[in-house]
Design a protein around this motif. Structure first.
Motif, PDB file in Angstrom:
ATOM      1  N   LEU A 154      -4.809 -28.566 -34.144  1.00 23.34           N
ATOM      2  CA  LEU A 154      -4.815 -29.442 -35.324  1.00 23.34           C
ATOM      3  C   LEU A 154      -3.434 -29.972 -35.718  1.00 23.34           C
ATOM      4  CD1 LEU A 154      -5.721 -27.231 -38.440  1.00 23.34           C
ATOM      5  CD2 LEU A 154      -4.321 -26.529 -36.536  1.00 23.34           C
ATOM      6  N   ASP A 155      -2.352 -29.339 -35.214  1.00 24.58           N
ATOM      7  CA  ASP A 155      -1.018 -29.854 -35.517  1.00 24.58           C
ATOM      8  C   ASP A 155      -0.495 -30.761 -34.401  1.00 24.58           C
ATOM      9  OD1 ASP A 155      -1.073 -27.478 -33.998  1.00 24.58           O
ATOM     10  OD2 ASP A 155       1.061 -27.146 -34.319  1.00 24.58           O
ATOM     11  N   HIS A 156      -1.374 -31.136 -33.476  1.00 23.53           N
ATOM     12  CA  HIS A 156      -0.970 -32.025 -32.377  1.00 23.53           C
ATOM     13  C   HIS A 156      -1.836 -33.282 -32.318  1.00 23.53           C
ATOM     14  CE1 HIS A 156       1.787 -29.101 -30.372  1.00 23.53           C
ATOM     15  NE2 HIS A 156       1.103 -28.299 -31.156  1.00 23.53           N
ATOM     16  N   ALA A 157      -3.049 -33.178 -32.857  1.00 24.17           N
ATOM     17  CA  ALA A 157      -4.010 -34.276 -32.728  1.00 24.17           C
ATOM     18  C   ALA A 157      -4.254 -35.009 -34.039  1.00 24.17           C
ATOM     19  CB  ALA A 157      -5.334 -33.728 -32.189  1.00 24.17           C
ATOM     20  N   GLY A 158      -3.457 -34.699 -35.077  1.00 21.90           N
ATOM     21  CA  GLY A 158      -3.713 -35.252 -36.398  1.00 21.90           C
ATOM     22  C   GLY A 158      -3.619 -36.762 -36.485  1.00 21.90           C
ATOM     23  N   GLY A 159      -2.731 -37.337 -35.675  1.00 19.35           N
ATOM     24  CA  GLY A 159      -2.539 -38.781 -35.782  1.00 19.35           C
ATOM     25  C   GLY A 159      -3.484 -39.615 -34.931  1.00 19.35           C
ATOM     26  N   LEU A 160      -4.411 -38.999 -34.209  1.00 20.77           N
ATOM     27  CA  LEU A 160      -5.274 -39.782 -33.304  1.00 20.77           C
ATOM     28  C   LEU A 160      -6.003 -40.897 -34.057  1.00 20.77           C
ATOM     29  CD1 LEU A 160      -6.943 -37.073 -30.986  1.00 20.77           C
ATOM     30  CD2 LEU A 160      -4.942 -38.519 -30.523  1.00 20.77           C
ATOM     31  N   GLY A 161      -6.454 -40.565 -35.278  1.00 17.79           N
ATOM     32  CA  GLY A 161      -7.221 -41.537 -36.054  1.00 17.79           C
ATOM     33  C   GLY A 161      -6.421 -42.760 -36.480  1.00 17.79           C
ATOM     34  N   ASP A 162      -5.081 -42.662 -36.420  1.00 21.45           N
ATOM     35  CA  ASP A 162      -4.242 -43.813 -36.793  1.00 21.45           C
ATOM     36  C   ASP A 162      -4.125 -44.832 -35.660  1.00 21.45           C
ATOM     37  OD1 ASP A 162      -3.753 -42.712 -39.294  1.00 21.45           O
ATOM     38  OD2 ASP A 162      -1.956 -41.636 -38.629  1.00 21.45           O
ATOM     39  N   PHE A 163      -4.644 -44.447 -34.481  1.00 20.30           N
ATOM     40  CA  PHE A 163      -4.554 -45.343 -33.313  1.00 20.30           C
ATOM     41  C   PHE A 163      -5.912 -45.403 -32.605  1.00 20.30           C
ATOM     42  CE2 PHE A 163      -0.602 -43.025 -34.048  1.00 20.30           C
ATOM     43  CZ  PHE A 163       0.282 -44.058 -34.268  1.00 20.30           C
ATOM     44  N   PRO A 164      -6.916 -45.939 -33.319  1.00 17.79           N
ATOM     45  CA  PRO A 164      -8.285 -45.838 -32.791  1.00 17.79           C
ATOM     46  C   PRO A 164      -8.514 -46.607 -31.495  1.00 17.79           C
ATOM     47  CG  PRO A 164      -8.195 -47.245 -34.737  1.00 17.79           C
ATOM     48  CD  PRO A 164      -6.855 -46.612 -34.617  1.00 17.79           C
ATOM     49  N   GLU A 165      -7.655 -47.572 -31.190  1.00 22.31           N
ATOM     50  CA  GLU A 165      -7.864 -48.388 -29.985  1.00 22.31           C
ATOM     51  C   GLU A 165      -7.208 -47.789 -28.745  1.00 22.31           C
ATOM     52  OE1 GLU A 165      -9.921 -50.858 -30.049  1.00 22.31           O
ATOM     53  OE2 GLU A 165     -10.139 -50.547 -32.216  1.00 22.31           O
ATOM     54  N   ALA A 166      -6.346 -46.809 -28.939  1.00 15.57           N
ATOM     55  CA  ALA A 166      -5.589 -46.263 -27.804  1.00 15.57           C
ATOM     56  C   ALA A 166      -6.483 -45.409 -26.901  1.00 15.57           C
ATOM     57  CB  ALA A 166      -4.433 -45.417 -28.330  1.00 15.57           C
ATOM     58  N   GLU A 167      -6.158 -45.410 -25.609  1.00 14.29           N
ATOM     59  CA  GLU A 167      -6.785 -44.452 -24.701  1.00 14.29           C
ATOM     60  C   GLU A 167      -6.094 -43.102 -24.903  1.00 14.29           C
ATOM     61  OE1 GLU A 167      -6.749 -45.813 -20.672  1.00 14.29           O
ATOM     62  OE2 GLU A 167      -8.198 -47.399 -21.080  1.00 14.29           O
ATOM     63  N   VAL A 168      -6.880 -42.047 -24.991  1.00 15.85           N
ATOM     64  CA  VAL A 168      -6.324 -40.717 -25.279  1.00 15.85           C
ATOM     65  C   VAL A 168      -6.514 -39.830 -24.048  1.00 15.85           C
ATOM     66  CG1 VAL A 168      -6.401 -38.708 -26.783  1.00 15.85           C
ATOM     67  CG2 VAL A 168      -6.840 -40.987 -27.727  1.00 15.85           C
ATOM     68  N   HIS A 169      -5.396 -39.497 -23.416  1.00 20.29           N
ATOM     69  CA  HIS A 169      -5.429 -38.705 -22.182  1.00 20.29           C
ATOM     70  C   HIS A 169      -5.396 -37.225 -22.519  1.00 20.29           C
ATOM     71  CE1 HIS A 169      -4.613 -42.270 -19.596  1.00 20.29           C
ATOM     72  NE2 HIS A 169      -4.112 -42.719 -20.739  1.00 20.29           N
ATOM     73  N   VAL A 170      -6.259 -36.483 -21.863  1.00 23.01           N
ATOM     74  CA  VAL A 170      -6.381 -35.052 -22.158  1.00 23.01           C
ATOM     75  C   VAL A 170      -6.913 -34.356 -20.906  1.00 23.01           C
ATOM     76  CG1 VAL A 170      -8.716 -35.379 -23.097  1.00 23.01           C
ATOM     77  CG2 VAL A 170      -7.387 -33.407 -23.828  1.00 23.01           C
ATOM     78  N   LEU A 171      -6.553 -33.102 -20.713  1.00 20.33           N
ATOM     79  CA  LEU A 171      -7.170 -32.338 -19.631  1.00 20.33           C
ATOM     80  C   LEU A 171      -8.619 -32.042 -20.008  1.00 20.33           C
ATOM     81  CD1 LEU A 171      -4.587 -29.717 -18.280  1.00 20.33           C
ATOM     82  CD2 LEU A 171      -5.317 -31.870 -17.234  1.00 20.33           C
ATOM     83  N   ALA A 172      -9.507 -32.158 -19.022  1.00 21.00           N
ATOM     84  CA  ALA A 172     -10.945 -31.983 -19.272  1.00 21.00           C
ATOM     85  C   ALA A 172     -11.240 -30.625 -19.899  1.00 21.00           C
ATOM     86  CB  ALA A 172     -11.710 -32.154 -17.960  1.00 21.00           C
ATOM     87  N   ALA A 173     -10.516 -29.591 -19.462  1.00 20.31           N
ATOM     88  CA  ALA A 173     -10.760 -28.236 -19.997  1.00 20.31           C
ATOM     89  C   ALA A 173     -10.441 -28.165 -21.484  1.00 20.31           C
ATOM     90  CB  ALA A 173      -9.924 -27.211 -19.237  1.00 20.31           C
ATOM     91  N   GLU A 174      -9.441 -28.934 -21.929  1.00 16.99           N
ATOM     92  CA  GLU A 174      -9.062 -28.923 -23.342  1.00 16.99           C
ATOM     93  C   GLU A 174     -10.115 -29.642 -24.186  1.00 16.99           C
ATOM     94  OE1 GLU A 174      -6.780 -27.195 -24.562  1.00 16.99           O
ATOM     95  OE2 GLU A 174      -6.579 -27.944 -26.612  1.00 16.99           O
TER      96      GLU A 174
END
Ligand SMILES: [Zn+2]
Length: 282
Positions: free
Chosen positions: A104-124
């Motif tokens: 929660l202290d790393h993903a908080g800003g995702l909502g501020d960039f709704p158009e961006a592609e968000v890269h993540v490891l599948a396991a995460e």
């Protein structure tokens, strides 16, 4: 290519000496959320987003226990979106976000960039979507309620990078950005390596918390050691990966600049003293 080192959220936990390894026991500690904004042809790439606008508006959504222990200080002016704005850049130009993990202290800003592609490891992403009971406190579903454009990557079968497995995630673009899986802290935790033209940066996320952990000889302030032992989903893997990072720093420190998410000393070294002005006190 230009790289900006940003602090996208501060914590002020009690016991500075136990947290930062210096200062007094009664002083408050300093913990940052070290994120990157990479300006390149075709748009901006962010590495992690710290706390975002929603946490600044409603810190209560971070949960009572987390707030009591960590004393986070999310502020509107320290969101990645606000800091891009202050740099004369536009949040709309963020095309990709690369996440070390989805705590929660790393993903908080995702909502501020709704158009961006968000890269993540599948396991995460699997862990965040379907957390075990012990994993539930670390993820906050509301941070991706807007439905990010996830781009999932497998952590194995990639290329070799300084003896680590790595996955190229932005092929064909001028700035080489790789995922360097470093599991242990969370299920799909990864480092992010960026070729700068003058060597490499390796954002190690939460693979370690204090710069002394990857120094030789190594050490760690006691509160951080306890916290990492308690929050790791696979503590053996975490410790093994941290040791590999220490070896990397010792053998290739001239070509790879390592730093972690929460160490204010590393942020200041990377960004210069001005960055500490954005470390919120109180
Ligand atoms: Zn963290």
């Amino acid at each position: 290519m230009r790289i900006h080192h940003l602090n996208c959220g501060s914590f002020c936990p009690h016991g500075r000496r136990l947290v930062n390894g210096e200062g007094g026991l009664l002083e408050q500690g300093t913990v940052v959320c070290h994120c990157l904004a990479i300006e390149r042809d075709g748009g901006i790439v962010l590495v992690d987003t710290g706390f975002g606008t929603e946490e600044a508006r409603d810190p209560g959504r971070l949960g009572t226990m987390f707030r009591a222990l960590m004393r986070p200080r999310p502020r509107e002016e320290t969101t990645a979106a606000a800091q891009l704005d202050a740099l004369g850049l536009s949040a709309a130009d963020v095309t990709h976000i690369v996440t070390t993990h989805l705590d929660l202290d790393h993903a908080g800003g995702l909502g501020d960039f709704p158009e961006a592609e968000v890269h993540v490891l599948a396991a995460e992403l699997a862990a965040a979507r379907n957390p075990r009971l012990s994993e539930r406190p670390r993820y906050l579903e509301a941070q991706w309620a807007h439905g990010p454009r996830w781009v999932e990557h497998e952590g194995d079968g990639g290329d070799e990078w300084f003896g680590f497995e790595s996955v190229r995630i932005l092929p064909g673009l001028d700035a080489e950005v790789l995922l360097v899986p470093l599991a242990g802290h969370s299920r799909g935790h990864t480092g992010v390596a960026i070729e700068t033209g003058d060597g490499w940066l390796l954002h190690c996320g939460d693979a370690y918390f204090n710069h002394a952990e990857v120094a030789s000889p190594s050490g760690c302030p006691p509160m951080l050691r306890l916290f990492q032992n308690l929050t790791a989903v696979d503590n053996r893997a975490r410790r093994r990966n941290r040791e590999r990072l220490r070896e990397l720093a010792a053998s290739h420190g001239d070509r790879v600049n390592l730093f972690s998410s929460h160490d204010p000393w590393e942020l200041e070294r990377a960004a210069g003293p001005a960055s500490t002005l954005r470390v919120t006190a109180g």
